[in-house]
Write a protein that holds these residues in place. Structure first.
Motif, PDB file in Angstrom:
ATOM      1  N   ILE A  32       0.701  -1.053   0.113  1.00 57.02           N
ATOM      2  CA  ILE A  32      -0.191   0.084   0.093  1.00 57.02           C
ATOM      3  C   ILE A  32       0.693   1.080  -0.065  1.00 57.02           C
ATOM      4  O   ILE A  32       1.782   1.544   0.928  1.00 57.02           O
ATOM      5  N   GLU A  33       0.506   2.011  -0.868  1.00 64.18           N
ATOM      6  CA  GLU A  33       1.409   3.514  -0.831  1.00 64.18           C
ATOM      7  C   GLU A  33       0.900   4.142   0.266  1.00 64.18           C
ATOM      8  O   GLU A  33      -0.182   4.383   0.673  1.00 64.18           O
ATOM      9  N   THR A  34       2.039   4.791   0.659  1.00 66.25           N
ATOM     10  CA  THR A  34       1.985   5.697   1.977  1.00 66.25           C
ATOM     11  C   THR A  34       2.762   6.856   1.824  1.00 66.25           C
ATOM     12  O   THR A  34       3.787   6.978   1.011  1.00 66.25           O
ATOM     13  N   PRO A  35       2.291   8.089   2.427  1.00 63.95           N
ATOM     14  CA  PRO A  35       2.763   9.349   2.173  1.00 63.95           C
ATOM     15  C   PRO A  35       4.451   9.388   2.816  1.00 63.95           C
ATOM     16  O   PRO A  35       5.090  10.212   2.407  1.00 63.95           O
ATOM     17  N   TYR A  36       4.713   8.540   3.610  1.00 65.88           N
ATOM     18  CA  TYR A  36       5.868   8.527   4.378  1.00 65.88           C
ATOM     19  C   TYR A  36       6.816   7.476   3.835  1.00 65.88           C
ATOM     20  O   TYR A  36       6.430   5.997   3.604  1.00 65.88           O
ATOM     21  N   ALA A  37       7.983   7.645   3.329  1.00 68.24           N
ATOM     22  CA  ALA A  37       8.996   6.834   2.702  1.00 68.24           C
ATOM     23  C   ALA A  37       9.479   5.467   3.215  1.00 68.24           C
ATOM     24  O   ALA A  37       9.731   4.692   2.797  1.00 68.24           O
ATOM     25  N   LYS A  38       9.655   5.898   4.692  1.00 62.20           N
ATOM     26  CA  LYS A  38      10.212   4.775   5.642  1.00 62.20           C
ATOM     27  C   LYS A  38       9.343   3.702   5.810  1.00 62.20           C
ATOM     28  O   LYS A  38       8.427   3.894   6.803  1.00 62.20           O
ATOM     29  N   LYS A  39       9.502   2.799   5.252  1.00 57.00           N
ATOM     30  CA  LYS A  39       8.586   1.574   5.417  1.00 57.00           C
ATOM     31  C   LYS A  39       9.437   0.220   5.303  1.00 57.00           C
ATOM     32  O   LYS A  39      10.262   0.162   4.247  1.00 57.00           O
TER      33      LYS A  39
END
Length: 72
Positions: A32-39
């Motif tokens: 799932i795309e999230t606005p925060y890149a650190k995943k």
């Protein structure tokens, strides 16, 4: 349906051997795309409640790296 709005680092840790919840659910969440890149997704082995004990460094090393990434 709320994960796309999360605005903080996300660490998913899931055992491939989990007898209650399939690892495919964490894999799907990770996509799932999230606005925060650190995943990060860490797949360990072992039971639902004890995988972190059985996995040893396969668990602790990525966890340490994730925490260090947050400090940068």
């Amino acid at each position: 349906n709320k994960l796309h709005a999360v605005r903080c680092p996300i660490l998913l840790v899931h055992s491939k051997d989990d007898e209650f919840i399939s690892v495919k659910h964490s894999r799907k969440l990770f996509q799932i795309e999230t606005p925060y890149a650190k995943k990060q997704l860490v797949e360990i082995r072992g039971s639902h409640g004890g995988g972190f004990l059985l996995s040893g460094a396969d668990y602790t090393t990525p966890l340490t790296q994730f925490i260090q990434m947050l400090r940068e």
